[in-house]
Design a protein around this motif. Structure first.
Motif, short mmCIF file in Angstrom:
data_model
loop_
_atom_site.label_atom_id
_atom_site.label_comp_id
_atom_site.label_asym_id
_atom_site.label_seq_id
_atom_site.Cartn_x
_atom_site.Cartn_y
_atom_site.Cartn_z
N ALA A 1 16.48 35.81 23.87
CA ALA A 1 15.03 36.39 23.90
C ALA A 1 14.91 37.40 22.81
O ALA A 1 13.93 37.52 22.43
N PHE B 1 8.28 37.61 22.29
CA PHE B 1 8.67 37.03 23.51
C PHE B 1 8.60 38.46 24.69
O PHE B 1 8.18 38.09 25.80
N LEU C 1 5.09 39.24 25.46
CA LEU C 1 4.10 38.52 26.14
C LEU C 1 4.74 38.32 27.68
O LEU C 1 4.06 38.26 28.43
N THR C 2 5.90 38.25 27.67
CA THR C 2 6.62 38.01 29.24
C THR C 2 6.24 39.49 29.95
O THR C 2 6.37 39.43 31.15
N ARG D 1 2.90 38.85 31.07
CA ARG D 1 2.90 37.89 32.23
C ARG D 1 3.28 38.35 33.57
O ARG D 1 2.63 38.03 34.63
N SER E 1 1.48 31.42 26.86
CA SER E 1 2.60 30.29 27.13
C SER E 1 2.68 29.59 25.75
O SER E 1 3.92 29.11 25.54
N ILE F 1 4.44 31.73 23.33
CA ILE F 1 6.08 32.00 23.49
C ILE F 1 6.78 30.45 23.08
O ILE F 1 7.95 30.65 22.49
N ARG F 2 6.32 29.36 23.40
CA ARG F 2 6.90 28.11 23.06
C ARG F 2 7.16 27.90 21.34
O ARG F 2 7.82 27.58 20.91
N TRP G 1 9.67 30.47 20.29
CA TRP G 1 10.87 29.78 20.69
C TRP G 1 11.45 28.79 19.79
O TRP G 1 12.62 28.63 19.17
#
Length: 252
Positions: A102, A108, A111-112, A115, A232, A235-236, A239
């Motif tokens: 992470a 990340f 954003l999490t 979330r 979402s 994030i991807r 990632w």
């Protein structure tokens, strides 16, 4: 329809914000000349938001199975797909998928944190510990490995909605995931898939699919999906970039 719904959700929220500000102080540079007009804009924003989160979600179905993800979620109502080209062979990219943490994924943690509403909690993919491979965190918390073909594809799955009081098997199998069609559930699966590209490069893709097993869950999850989709998706994308960075730094 889901992308349209997301655009309308945030257009409605923006109109609500602009209208609310204009009720206090009309934003004349936007053509809002009075507090009354600001109130109208605000109410229109609320109406647009409510319409957007209640838009129906159509189902897509795979006609021909090409991936392991197709095998586990051949029909779904919500999805997202992202890809990136990496200057590294598939073996290194697959290893990077398994090792990236992470800490390496830009935004990340921010954003999490948003979330999960700023709340702390147990270890999970939304509250990943520092220095640990993110895939490992997912698999030892809320996700299960559905399929793995080394240097080609890995698929993870989880339940994102279940009827209250549901008691699942202690050690569910991929076949249990595939066979779950009872009303009240929403199943999510995501993959990382690698394809050969020219000059020794690799095209890495990730796809997420969510299948709701009845209309009620589909409606509730649709509202949630349209709100969280931008974060979402970001994030991807980040990632994939973190995987690329790690893979391209590996010695040849």
């Amino acid at each position: 329809m889901n992308l349209v719904g997301t655009i309308l959700v945030y257009t409605g929220l923006l109109a609500l914000l602009v209208g609310a500000i204009s009720v206090l102080h009309p934003l004349r540079f936007l053509g809002i000349a009075s507090r009354t007009f600001g109130l109208i804009v605000s109410l229109c924003g609320v109406a647009l938001f409510l319409i957007a989160i209640n838009l129906p979600a159509s189902e897509e179905r795979i006609a021909l199975q090409r991936t392991h993800l197709d095998d586990f979620v051949p029909a779904y109502q919500f999805s997202e797909f992202h890809s990136i080209r990496i200057n590294a062979p598939r073996q290194k990219v697959f290893r990077a998928i398994q090792e990236v943490s992470a800490d390496e994924i830009f935004l990340f943690r921010t954003l999490t944190w948003v979330r999960r509403g700023g709340r702390s909690g147990p270890e999970s993919i939304l509250n990943a510990p520092s220095g640990k491979p993110l895939l490992d965190v997912a698999l030892r918390t809320s996700f299960m490995k559905l399929a793995e073909e080394p240097d080609r594809e890995i698929v993870l799955g989880t339940l994102v909605a279940a009827p209250q009081g549901t008691r699942l098997k202690k050690d569910p199998t991929p076949d249990d995931f595939k066979a779950l069609h009872a009303p009240g559930f929403a199943l999510a699966a995501m993959n990382f898939r690698l394809e050969y590209a020219a000059n020794g490069e690799t095209v890495l893709t990730t796809e997420t699919r969510v299948s709701a097993t009845d209309a009620s869950v589909r409606k509730k999850f649709g509202a949630y999906w349209r709100v969280i989709y931008p974060g979402s998706a970001l994030i991807r994308v980040m990632w994939l970039r973190a995987i690329r960075h790690r893979a391209e730094l590996m010695p040849r």
